[in-house]
Design an enzyme around this catalytic site. Structure first.
Site, PDB file in Angstrom:
ATOM      1  N   CYS A   1       0.848  -1.193   0.000  1.00 50.70           N
ATOM      2  CA  CYS A   1       0.000   0.000   0.000  1.00 50.70           C
ATOM      3  C   CYS A   1       0.888   1.249   0.000  1.00 50.70           C
ATOM      4  O   CYS A   1       2.081   1.180   0.276  1.00 50.70           O
ATOM      5  CB  CYS A   1      -0.911  -0.011   1.221  1.00 50.70           C
ATOM      6  SG  CYS A   1      -0.031   0.202   2.799  1.00 50.70           S
TER       7      CYS A   1
ATOM      8  N   CYS B   1       2.971   1.858   3.239  1.00 51.30           N
ATOM      9  CA  CYS B   1       4.116   0.958   3.381  1.00 51.30           C
ATOM     10  C   CYS B   1       5.237   1.359   2.430  1.00 51.30           C
ATOM     11  O   CYS B   1       6.428   1.233   2.763  1.00 51.30           O
ATOM     12  CB  CYS B   1       3.694  -0.496   3.137  1.00 51.30           C
ATOM     13  SG  CYS B   1       2.948  -1.280   4.591  1.00 51.30           S
TER      14      CYS B   1
ATOM     15  N   CYS C   1      -3.068  -4.815   1.547  1.00 52.28           N
ATOM     16  CA  CYS C   1      -1.618  -4.685   1.403  1.00 52.28           C
ATOM     17  C   CYS C   1      -0.939  -6.002   1.788  1.00 52.28           C
ATOM     18  O   CYS C   1      -1.225  -6.579   2.840  1.00 52.28           O
ATOM     19  CB  CYS C   1      -1.104  -3.554   2.284  1.00 52.28           C
ATOM     20  SG  CYS C   1       0.703  -3.394   2.315  1.00 52.28           S
TER      21      CYS C   1
ATOM     22  N   ASP D   1      -3.179  -9.093  66.244  1.00 52.03           N
ATOM     23  CA  ASP D   1      -3.817 -10.402  66.296  1.00 52.03           C
ATOM     24  C   ASP D   1      -5.331 -10.244  66.322  1.00 52.03           C
ATOM     25  O   ASP D   1      -5.866  -9.168  66.609  1.00 52.03           O
ATOM     26  CB  ASP D   1      -3.359 -11.176  67.531  1.00 52.03           C
ATOM     27  CG  ASP D   1      -1.898 -11.582  67.441  1.00 52.03           C
ATOM     28  OD1 ASP D   1      -1.378 -11.639  66.310  1.00 52.03           O
ATOM     29  OD2 ASP D   1      -1.285 -11.825  68.498  1.00 52.03           O
TER      30      ASP D   1
END
Length: 549
Positions: free
Chosen positions: A37, A40, A128, A363
């Site tokens: 594409c 790219c 692509c 405790d």
């Protein structure tokens, strides 16, 4: 070596002139033939202009076509089709049955005819072969809107966000194949470049998508934000692209616990670094097959970083443990300090879970009085991350009204770093106690007055038998700073003590079979035991005291 080029890909988008130079033309054409594409192509030509990548896809395609329109018929754009299948974004939020298909031709129309006939409206990008659609429809506004729908429906409170993406590992294989093609073409022109010079897919993707999220959400992307939006992409059609690497580089692919596949991105990248170009080209099909479908977003997750709420609590019950008391899967007590406080905080901040911590612990049969014990609660993945001061006061009151066993004060939001002040006080600060003591031998007031005169009394305390299952065996030196006795009758007296944090008071009274020396029994020359114990103060100056008015 050449770095990324910062000039725009097209110097003037109103014309067909591009900043891709003549030397880029053959590379661009090769990539187009490869099925790439436009975005790219810009990445592999090292174009670093963010604005260029953000331009509409059709515009980029058209201008790139103009740039190459003088090339031969066989070099036309395979990414441009007249009426290919229209591939919609596939997300859970998109209704079933909306995907449209057609059997359109994949021939590329003449750019000039397209413009004159108004054909741009019919152009649809083929997927692509390098990014598998990531830099096409998956970075367009429709996809962003789908993600934002997920974000908004999750009801998170945020002022910025981090956007993270996970791409399928085969993208690295396809990029490597494209890079070898580009490298070969560059070498023909005596032009040198390195793979690291390319614009990374994730970088280009965020350049495009961050402004779209800003437009939709109204808040900026910020790498330091606690709110993260993560998207996982997959592309089952090309999953097998990675499989040849397992034979070529078996040492890179080892089954790991909690990993569904050995083909992780890190393993694939490591294998690509190891494999030779010759072996890669011999085992991987080039040119690439053109994918039929783009990647799909298989998971969208929103998470907020943890927030921390601190305060001080008083415990008024002698039958309430600090944390859930569960032995061998069986609950021994109905509730706990942790639960009585945290359940309201978790609900108010809409958190998934919580982690409770405090400055020491008492405790189950010990009360905590005075200003209370400092505590902090980590709220994991909260939908709400802030409350106004008045809202915090209301929340504190809700907690206090819910039980007469526990009360909280100074409830406030704090930072993770601030919790360190509480932990510092566990060993370094002092605590005061009130103990009701029984003696076997009859005593008079003057018998216990000797305790009042003892200052800085050092004890050797071997790990008590009652905690030996969860604490390492050791002898710890602890200090009793002051004692003040209060005579009751010949077998009972109350003792007020100021001690070093971490002192075992019960063992100081009864001696723990000689494991604490000295102890009340040896000091008074009689057997002694403790009947009641109260914590009167925990001298840690944190969190800050608030005005509760």
């Amino acid at each position: 070596m050449f770095g990324k080029r910062k000039e725009a890909g097209f110097t003037n988008m109103s014309t067909s002139t591009t900043a891709l130079s003549e030397k880029d033309k053959s590379v661009a054409q090769k990539l187009l033939n490869f099925g790439a594409c436009p975005r790219c192509i810009f990445r592999f030509c090292r174009i670093g202009s963010q604005d260029l990548y953000r331009r509409p896809y059709k515009e980029l395609l058209s201008k790139l076509h103009e740039f190459l329109e003088n090339t031969t018929e066989e070099n036309k754009l395979p990414c441009e089709t007249a009426n290919p299948p229209y591939k919609r974004i596939k997300l859970d939020s998109v209704k079933e049955g909306e995907e449209q298909t057609s059997n359109g031709s994949h021939q590329v129309p003449n750019a000039e005819n397209d413009r004159t006939a108004g054909g741009d409206e019919n152009l649809r990008p083929a997927v692509c072969s390098i990014c598998l659609g990531i830099l096409q429809e998956l970075c367009e506004m429709d996809f962003v809107k789908a993600v934002c729908h997920k974000i908004n429906s999750s009801e998170y409170q945020f002022t910025s966000f981090v956007f993270s993406v996970s791409f399928p590992p085969q993208l690295s294989v396809r990029e490597h194949a494209a890079w070898l093609l580009v490298k070969e073409e560059m070498e023909k022109q005596d032009f040198l470049a390195e793979k690291e010079d390319l614009v990374q897919l994730k970088e280009a993707y965020k350049w495009i998508i961050h402004p779209l999220f800003l437009e939709q959400l109204g808040v900026p992307a910020d790498g330091k934000s606690l709110f993260e939006v993560s998207v996982v992409f997959a592309h089952p059609e090309t999953d097998e692209d990675c499989h040849f690497l397992a034979s070529a580089c078996p040492s890179c692919f080892k089954q790991e616990k909690n990993k569904q596949s050995v083909f992780t991105r890190m393993a694939v990248v490591k294998a690509l670094d190891m494999i030779s170009e010759e072996d890669f080209l011999k085992n991987f099909q080039c040119p690439l097959t053109s994918p039929k479908e783009p990647c799909t977003a298989v998971d969208i997750q929103c998470t907020n970083g943890a927030i921390f709420v601190a305060g001080r609590y008083n415990k008024y019950s002698r039958t309430l443990p600090q944390t859930p008391w569960i032995i061998d899967g069986e609950r021994k007590m109905e509730s706990s300090v942790e639960e009585l406080i945290s359940e309201h905080l978790t609900a108010a901040f809409k958190a998934d879970s919580f982690n409770f911590s405090s400055s020491g612990r008492e405790d189950v049969d010990v009360r905590t009085l005075g200003n209370g014990r400092p505590f902090a609660i980590e709220l994991v993945n909260p939908r709400k991350v802030r409350l106004a001061a008045e809202e915090m006061k209301e929340l504190q009151q809700i907690i206090n009204n819910s039980s007469d066993k526990v009360q909280v004060r100074d409830l406030q939001l704090v930072t993770r770093e601030a919790i360190g002040h509480m932990k510092e006080g566990e060993e370094a600060k002092t605590k005061t106690y009130s103990a009701l003591i029984w003696t076997e031998k009859a005593i008079r007031n003057e018998d216990i007055e000797l305790l009042d005169n003892m200052k800085e009394l050092k004890l050797d305390q071997k790990t008590p038998l009652r905690v030996l299952h969860r604490r390492p065996l050791a002898v710890r030196v602890r200090v009793i700073y002051t004692m003040q006795s209060e005579y009751i009758d010949e077998h009972h007296f109350r003792l007020h003590l100021k001690t070093q944090a971490g002192t075992y008071i019960k063992e100081f009274v009864h001696g723990d079979f000689g494991r604490t020396k000295p102890n009340i029994g040896t000091l008074l020359g009689t057997t002694a035991d403790i009947l009641e114990l109260d914590v009167e103060s925990v001298d840690v100056d944190w969190p800050p005291t608030l005005d509760d008015k």
